[in-house]
Write an enzyme that holds these catalytic residues in place. Structure first.
Site, PDB file in Angstrom:
ATOM      1  N   ARG A 157      -2.508  -1.327  -7.432  1.00  0.00           N
ATOM      2  CA  ARG A 157      -1.466  -2.346  -7.609  1.00  0.00           C
ATOM      3  C   ARG A 157      -1.836  -3.696  -6.989  1.00  0.00           C
ATOM      4  O   ARG A 157      -1.730  -4.749  -7.638  1.00  0.00           O
ATOM      5  CB  ARG A 157      -0.143  -1.868  -6.977  1.00  0.00           C
ATOM      6  CG  ARG A 157       0.611  -0.879  -7.806  1.00  0.00           C
ATOM      7  CD  ARG A 157       1.417   0.030  -6.899  1.00  0.00           C
ATOM      8  NE  ARG A 157       0.504   0.993  -6.345  1.00  0.00           N
ATOM      9  CZ  ARG A 157       0.245   2.171  -6.913  1.00  0.00           C
ATOM     10  NH1 ARG A 157       0.898   2.535  -7.969  1.00  0.00           N
ATOM     11  NH2 ARG A 157      -0.644   2.982  -6.399  1.00  0.00           N
ATOM     12  N   THR A 158      -2.245  -3.662  -5.725  1.00  0.00           N
ATOM     13  CA  THR A 158      -2.436  -4.929  -5.004  1.00  0.00           C
ATOM     14  C   THR A 158      -3.627  -5.699  -5.569  1.00  0.00           C
ATOM     15  O   THR A 158      -3.528  -6.912  -5.810  1.00  0.00           O
ATOM     16  CB  THR A 158      -2.626  -4.652  -3.499  1.00  0.00           C
ATOM     17  OG1 THR A 158      -1.615  -3.735  -3.081  1.00  0.00           O
ATOM     18  CG2 THR A 158      -2.520  -5.922  -2.689  1.00  0.00           C
ATOM     19  N   ARG A 189      -8.192  -6.815   1.856  1.00  0.00           N
ATOM     20  CA  ARG A 189      -7.653  -5.510   2.279  1.00  0.00           C
ATOM     21  C   ARG A 189      -8.713  -4.846   3.129  1.00  0.00           C
ATOM     22  O   ARG A 189      -9.894  -4.800   2.744  1.00  0.00           O
ATOM     23  CB  ARG A 189      -7.297  -4.634   1.088  1.00  0.00           C
ATOM     24  CG  ARG A 189      -7.002  -3.198   1.518  1.00  0.00           C
ATOM     25  CD  ARG A 189      -6.367  -2.372   0.450  1.00  0.00           C
ATOM     26  NE  ARG A 189      -4.985  -2.770   0.222  1.00  0.00           N
ATOM     27  CZ  ARG A 189      -4.122  -2.048  -0.488  1.00  0.00           C
ATOM     28  NH1 ARG A 189      -4.506  -0.914  -1.043  1.00  0.00           N
ATOM     29  NH2 ARG A 189      -2.888  -2.465  -0.670  1.00  0.00           N
ATOM     30  N   LYS A 212     -24.865  -1.623   3.170  1.00  0.00           N
ATOM     31  CA  LYS A 212     -26.195  -1.740   3.796  1.00  0.00           C
ATOM     32  C   LYS A 212     -26.062  -2.077   5.279  1.00  0.00           C
ATOM     33  O   LYS A 212     -27.040  -2.418   5.931  1.00  0.00           O
ATOM     34  CB  LYS A 212     -27.009  -2.828   3.104  1.00  0.00           C
ATOM     35  CG  LYS A 212     -27.231  -2.602   1.622  1.00  0.00           C
ATOM     36  CD  LYS A 212     -27.906  -3.826   1.008  1.00  0.00           C
ATOM     37  CE  LYS A 212     -27.817  -3.824  -0.498  1.00  0.00           C
ATOM     38  NZ  LYS A 212     -28.146  -5.140  -1.064  1.00  0.00           N
ATOM     39  N   HIS A 230       1.361  -5.311   5.577  1.00  0.00           N
ATOM     40  CA  HIS A 230       1.092  -5.497   4.146  1.00  0.00           C
ATOM     41  C   HIS A 230       2.161  -6.500   3.671  1.00  0.00           C
ATOM     42  O   HIS A 230       3.129  -6.133   3.005  1.00  0.00           O
ATOM     43  CB  HIS A 230       1.217  -4.154   3.433  1.00  0.00           C
ATOM     44  CG  HIS A 230       0.702  -4.115   2.027  1.00  0.00           C
ATOM     45  ND1 HIS A 230       0.352  -5.246   1.313  1.00  0.00           N
ATOM     46  CD2 HIS A 230       0.491  -3.056   1.192  1.00  0.00           C
ATOM     47  CE1 HIS A 230      -0.062  -4.877   0.106  1.00  0.00           C
ATOM     48  NE2 HIS A 230       0.012  -3.568   0.014  1.00  0.00           N
TER      49      HIS A 230
HETATM   50  N1   CP Z   1       1.425  -0.469  -2.737  1.00  0.00           N
HETATM   51  C1   CP Z   1       0.074  -0.638  -2.699  1.00  0.00           C
HETATM   52  O1   CP Z   1      -0.451  -1.315  -1.827  1.00  0.00           O
HETATM   53  O2   CP Z   1      -0.592   0.003  -3.686  1.00  0.00           O
HETATM   54  P1   CP Z   1      -2.175  -0.028  -3.891  1.00  0.00           P
HETATM   55  O3   CP Z   1      -2.798   0.709  -2.737  1.00  0.00           O
HETATM   56  O4   CP Z   1      -2.421   0.643  -5.219  1.00  0.00           O
HETATM   57  O5   CP Z   1      -2.607  -1.468  -3.877  1.00  0.00           O
END
Ligand code: CP
Length: 339
Positions: free
Chosen positions: A75-76, A125, A103, A153
């Protein structure tokens, strides 16, 4: 809209104040209530655009956005990519699994490398709490946190707030914030960056937030964040108007935190029978990915008119468009965080 012309009720600021005086978006904890409202207000225009057949603008034409993902995502990652492209930016994705991280390149060296490519925004992320803040200190462009360890998040909490605001509006509640609304967050609170960002966001917007988890999955001292703590899900659900479910974050667990998935579902799974204990018409949310039959039953996850789960995904694109627009204004010579 003039970014200086805002009032707190709508997310608009008094004349003379910057709308969003931050270069980076690393945490909800860095934001004030009126800044959250401003981001939600700005996202509304992108919700409308995304519902048209022609979804493209040239707002960020010429800018380069790098999505650097050191952890898996559906999603993100995709919504940041779609958001950047719909705004007209050049978007490139770096997957750690196929990069020089494999590496032995360090996080800092990776950040310095991305910076040298003159990105106009970097979305990160990472599995370590605080990694995004560390990178923000090393680069010259805005950094957006797409989830760092069990820390935060922020865009997930913002998209959840946007989803809820739209759902409440459709029910005839035009309130800008969530004053008086009772929201239960149930699941692996200990390891969840989504829980942390949502607690900060929802309490800032006036909601009464209840958190529910087995004792082993509840952070010590979480009451200090202004939430009510429950270990019995049925009690937490009494009168709740919104139920937000979280999955067990097994990738962040060392050792066994629950006896079994079956036992966890029995005590903490959201079933249709259990949802009936909440307020009539209570709304259901889940950030995804879901483990159907563990923390949530399919009957609830797919419940028409009650489940907001796919709507959360839709709002994810809009909120990320708002964040990319606002954070790149400085680069576009508009009034940005520095003005
Ligand atoms: N909600 C969320 O962060 O989903 P993903 O891990 O798929 O990005």
């Amino acid at each position: 809209m003039d970014a200086r012309d805002h009032s707190p009720a709508t997310g608009r600021f008094p004349a003379g104040r910057l709308a969003f005086p931050h270069r980076d978006l690393t945490a909800i904890g860095q934001l004030q209530r009126h800044e959250i409202l401003y981001l939600l207000h700005e996202a509304d225009q992108w919700v409308a655009l995304n519902r048209q057949s022609a979804k493209h603008t040239d707002l960020l034409s010429g800018l380069t956005i790098i999505n650097a993902f050191f952890e898996n995502s559906t999603r993100t990652l995709l919504s940041f990519e779609i958001a950047g492209k719909r705004l007209g930016a050049d978007v490139v994705n770096m997957h750690a699994a196929t990069s020089s991280v494999k590496k032995g390149e360090t996080l800092i060296d990776t950040a310095i490398t991305l910076n040298a490519m003159r990105a106009d925004a970097i979305v990160i992320r990472h599995g370590s709490s605080g990694a995004t803040g560390l990178i923000a200190d090393k680069v010259d462009c805005p950094v957006l946190n797409a989830g760092d360890g069990s820390h935060e998040h922020p865009t997930q909490a913002l998209l959840d707030a946007l989803t809820l605001r739209h759902a409440l509006r459709e029910r005839g509640d035009g309130a800008e914030d969530f004053t008086g609304l009772t929201i239960v967050i149930c699941g692996d609170i200990l390891h969840s960056r989504v829980a942390r960002s949502n607690i900060l966001c929802l309490t800032a917007m006036g909601a009464n937030v209840r958190v529910c988890a087995p004792p082993a999955l509840m952070p010590v001292g979480i009451e200090a964040m202004g939430v009510e703590v429950f270990h019995h899900f049925d009690a937490a659900l009494e009168g709740a108007e919104v139920v937000m479910m979280l999955r067990l974050q097994s990738e962040r667990m060392s050792g066994q935190f629950v006896p079994s998935a079956r036992e966890y579902r029995r005590l903490y799974g959201l079933t249709a029978a259990r949802l009936a204990r909440a307020a009539p018409g209570a709304l259901v949310m889940h950030p995804g990915p879901m483990n159907r039959g563990v923390e949530i039953d399919s009957e609830v996850a797919d419940m028409a008119g009650r489940s907001l789960i796919t709507r959360q995904v839709e709002m994810g694109v809009a909120i990320r468009m708002a964040c990319l627009d606002i954070l790149t204004r400085e680069a576009r010579g508009l009034e940005g965080w520095r003005a």
